[in-house]
Design an enzyme around this catalytic site. Structure first.
Site, PDB file in Angstrom:
ATOM      1  CG  ASP A  42     -40.170  55.636  -7.874  1.00  0.00           C
ATOM      2  OD1 ASP A  42     -41.186  55.718  -7.145  1.00  0.00           O
ATOM      3  OD2 ASP A  42     -39.979  56.348  -8.873  1.00  0.00           O
ATOM      4  CG  HIS A  77     -26.435  59.674  24.526  1.00  0.00           C
ATOM      5  ND1 HIS A  77     -26.950  59.129  23.379  1.00  0.00           N
ATOM      6  CD2 HIS A  77     -25.543  58.769  24.998  1.00  0.00           C
ATOM      7  CE1 HIS A  77     -26.408  57.939  23.165  1.00  0.00           C
ATOM      8  NE2 HIS A  77     -25.554  57.699  24.139  1.00  0.00           N
ATOM      9  CG  ASP A 121     -25.886  59.850  28.537  1.00  0.00           C
ATOM     10  OD1 ASP A 121     -25.484  60.900  28.003  1.00  0.00           O
ATOM     11  OD2 ASP A 121     -25.312  58.752  28.374  1.00  0.00           O
TER      12      ASP A 121
END
Length: 765
Positions: A733, A265, A232
């Site tokens: 948008d 991880h 990790d």
């Protein structure tokens, strides 16, 4: 007139004189009586005062400890819930990979590239990094290979000055690291015969300051100062790239004295959620994809365990009752790119849509039943014991054993991530129907908030190899005996002291050192001192929340612990109360966001108890609804003063749970059910859109947005028609150019705290 004045003055003078003399006499008498009183009563008064102070202090510390514990529980519960979300998102990727051949109509499917990426031909070229020019204006370190001490010192200085290493040197560093790791075994064996001490560090999670402080306090890696970093290295922190580059550089410089274990991880799919992928693409926009592809290969090549003097085993997560170190030494670890890549199953096998519709019909039927039926259901829910409620959240140990005995493997620790029972497969009832009978003859596949019933999957090829890796990377210790699935975290298993004892005896070991869990003091001992958890990222949850630590082992193999805490503001938080207050405030904010994103489910649950629509519930009913919906296993009664108001009669005003939060930018065209879905799965959507946005411009086409959302909503089982999705696309948008600014989209669906004052003291009852 003058005489009168004179007499008066004289008289006053006499009075004053007399008064002063009397006052002096009284003072002497009082002093004498006071001395006598003190002599006779001082011991009793002192003892009474000491008892009162001690009693007050004990109550104060008890309240502070209570706050510290529930703050810690909130942080861990939300962290593990996030890991469950990531596992469920991985099931969505598998769903798309199995059932969607093209995402945008041209080119390879993006999800297929994510799970089974094609190797870039450019990366196969010999010394391809030589083709990348380094401009003269580049002021960072210029590395020469093989690396020397001056190169690593240059890296340290550059990273302290916030400089970024050029992509050309990053790629060459990764190539050399990959070449070295290919030669290493799965389990590294070390000896203390020729060294004084070995330093063992836990999770760093991109905290460069912690790594630099460790080097400052303990010394830089060298033949005299060997290190083992237990996984990790990346994610969560903002300096993951710098951390991992430094670790790899010292690995190349001192391959016999710098050792790296793989963590959960070190996984390219985990990196999508927790930040490493995004960090790399932001720092290396031109060559980011090539760098990430090399990281994916390197992470799969990292050793999975280290053994010191044949007596101390170091793994990232833990073990299970099926862990076999001899077998673990023989597997081809590089083939297991990700523990989150599930066996492929078709849409027909999973029957996603039908199962979701059935679950939805059940909820609608339950809501529309007569009040008498609902009252009966309410009574059944009220009668749930704590153990039964916990049972609803996952396996019981007996059920786990029964399930495993019917499978091809005899393991009682069926890893949720394992191929035999993939990460989000567990025989448990639908959380939306807590009164449903508990059965284990089918598997319930959680596709985010929906569950799908499927027959237990057949064991894929490499089942045992997969499970061995998953258990090593994801497991956690528990105080109870036995081995059971880690349903709270979502992967691996919980292993008890008997499992630890058995493995240590089987392999002639004395001690297991692991990481994987944040501890307030930076380390923790359990299983009678046979298991040590070491965690090296200080201030992991919040400033002042925890210390970091590392272990030093000499030839006598007696662990010595060294603690530290890194932060520019930690000095201001010298008092325990200040540290607890800051951490508590951050934890409660995160918990309130969790409540807000599940608002409709919570309100529906509240209304099932509130049949007369009074807006009030008992505290026990309120707490029961929160746990049944959120499944965080928190002390809700204790947290109640921070989350909602009480009426004069002691009832909970349940709508007050959501009063101090609001949404981001208002989008009036968005349907309420779609808006809540967007709030809840904001992180998942960000991951998916980051995959679509290959150039990380922050813009995606409206057509890509529509297509992805149709897939996502079908996967969730949410009834959102195409018109609502089209309206959403048009509404965000803003400049009507056919592209969506994803940053503005995320800002619109962000939970905002109305009373956002982090320094405001929190009351505790």
């Amino acid at each position: 007139m003058g005489c009168g004045t004179s007499v008066t003055t004289e008289t006053q003078g006499k009075k004053v004189e007399t008064g002063a003399a009397g006052l002096q006499e009284s003072a002497e008498n009082l002093s004498g009586s006071k001395d006598e009183a003190v002599k006779t009563t001082t011991p009793a008064l002192t003892m009474k005062a000491a008892v009162l102070i001690q009693r007050w202090y004990r109550r104060y510390m008890a309240r502070l400890e209570m706050r510290r514990r529930y703050t810690w529980n909130i942080f861990q519960s939300i962290e593990y819930a996030g890991e469950q979300d990531q596992l469920q998102l991985s099931s969505f990727f598998s769903f798309m990979l199995d059932n969607v051949t093209q995402l945008n109509g041209s080119g390879p499917d993006l999800i297929s590239q994510l799970l089974d990426p094609l190797v870039d031909p450019w990366l196969d070229r010999e010394r391809c990094y030589d083709q990348i020019p380094v401009p003269e204006s580049y002021a960072g370190p210029r590395l020469s290979f093989p690396l020397s001490v001056s190169d690593t010192n240059a890296l340290l200085s550059a990273f302290k000055e916030q400089q970024t290493l050029h992509a050309r040197y990053v790629l060459q560093l990764l190539y050399e690291t990959k070449k070295l790791l290919k030669q290493m075994p799965n389990i590294i064996h070390l000896s203390t015969s020729y060294i004084n001490d070995i330093t063992i560090c836990g999770d760093l999670h991109g905290r460069l300051d912690d790594l630099l402080l460790i080097f400052y306090k303990n010394g830089l890696p060298s033949a005299e100062t060997p290190y083992v970093f237990n996984g990790d290295f990346v994610d969560r922190g903002k300096k993951s790239m710098e951390v991992v580059v430094l670790l790899f550089a010292y690995l190349l410089l001192y391959p016999d004295y710098m050792h790296l274990n793989r963590g959960n991880h070190e996984d390219h799919i985990m990196n999508l959620r927790y930040g490493f992928t995004k960090e790399v693409m932001q720092k290396y926009k031109t060559h980011g994809h090539e760098i990430l592809q090399l990281f994916q290969d390197i992470f799969s090549l990292l050793p999975v365990a280290t053994v010191i003097d044949g007596k101390i085993l170091i793994v990232h997560g833990g073990i299970s009752d099926q862990t076999d170190l001899d077998f673990l030494s023989s597997i081809e670890r590089h083939k297991l790119k990700s523990a989150l890549k599930f066996p492929r199953r078709s849409l027909e096998q999973l029957d996603i849509g039908q199962s979701c519709r059935q679950a939805k019909r059940m909820r609608l039927t339950d809501a529309s039943r007569p009040s008498s039926s609902r009252s009966q259901s309410k009574n059944q829910r009220n009668q749930l014991t704590p153990s039964l409620r916990k049972r609803q959240r996952g396996f019981s140990r007996q059920d786990s054993a029964a399930s495993s005995s019917s499978s091809s493997s005899s393991s009682s620790s069926s890893s949720i991530c394992s191929p035999r029972t993939p990460s989000c497969l567990s025989p448990r009832p639908c959380p939306s129907s807590p009164s449903m009978p508990y059965t284990i003859n089918v598997l319930q596949v959680p596709f985010l908030d929906s569950l799908s019933s499927v027959p237990p999957p057949a064991p894929p090829p490499h089942d045992r190899e997969w499970k061995q890796i998953v258990d090593i990377l994801w497991s956690d210790p528990k105080t109870q005996a036995g081995c059971s699935p880690n349903t709270f975290r979502g992967g691996g298993c919980y292993f008890g002291p008997d499992v630890t004892q058995r493995l240590l005896l089987q392999h002639g070991l004395q001690l297991l050192i692991r990481s994987h869990e944040c501890k307030q003091e930076g380390y923790e001992l359990c299983h009678g001192g046979q298991v040590i958890t070491i965690f090296s990222a200080s201030n992991y949850y919040e400033e002042g929340s925890n210390r970091g630590a590392y272990i030093k082992l000499g030839r006598e193999l007696v662990p010595r612990f060294y603690q530290y805490q890194v932060s520019r503001t930690t000095r201001k938080l010298t008092l325990t109360q200040s540290r607890v207050r800051v951490a508590e405030g951050s934890a409660l904010r995160a918990l309130k966001e969790k409540l807000f994103t599940h608002r409709s489910e919570l309100v529906t649950g509240f209304q099932q108890f509130d049949q007369n629509s009074t807006g009030r519930l008992s505290v026990s009913e309120w707490a029961q609804v929160l746990e049944s919906v959120l499944r965080l296993d928190l002390p809700w009664r204790t947290l109640r003063p921070h989350l909602c108001r009480l009426t004069a009669d002691g009832s909970v005003e349940y709508q007050s749970c959501f009063e101090d939060m609001s949404t981001g930018i208002a989008l009036p065209m968005v349907a309420p059910n779609l808006a809540e879905t967007l709030f809840r799965y904001r992180t998942d959507i960000e991951i998916i859109f980051n995959i679509i946005d290959k150039d990380h411009s922050g813009l995606i086409s409206t057509e890509e947005f529509r297509h992805t959302w149709r897939l996502f909503s079908a996967h969730l089982g949410v009834d959102i028609d195409d018109r609502a999705i089209d309206e959403l696309a048009r509404s965000i948008d803003f400049n009507k150019d056919g592209s969506i600014d994803f940053t503005e989209f995320l800002e619109a669906f962000r939970v905002v705290h109305k009373l956002d004052n982090k320094d405001q003291p929190l009351k505790c009852s």
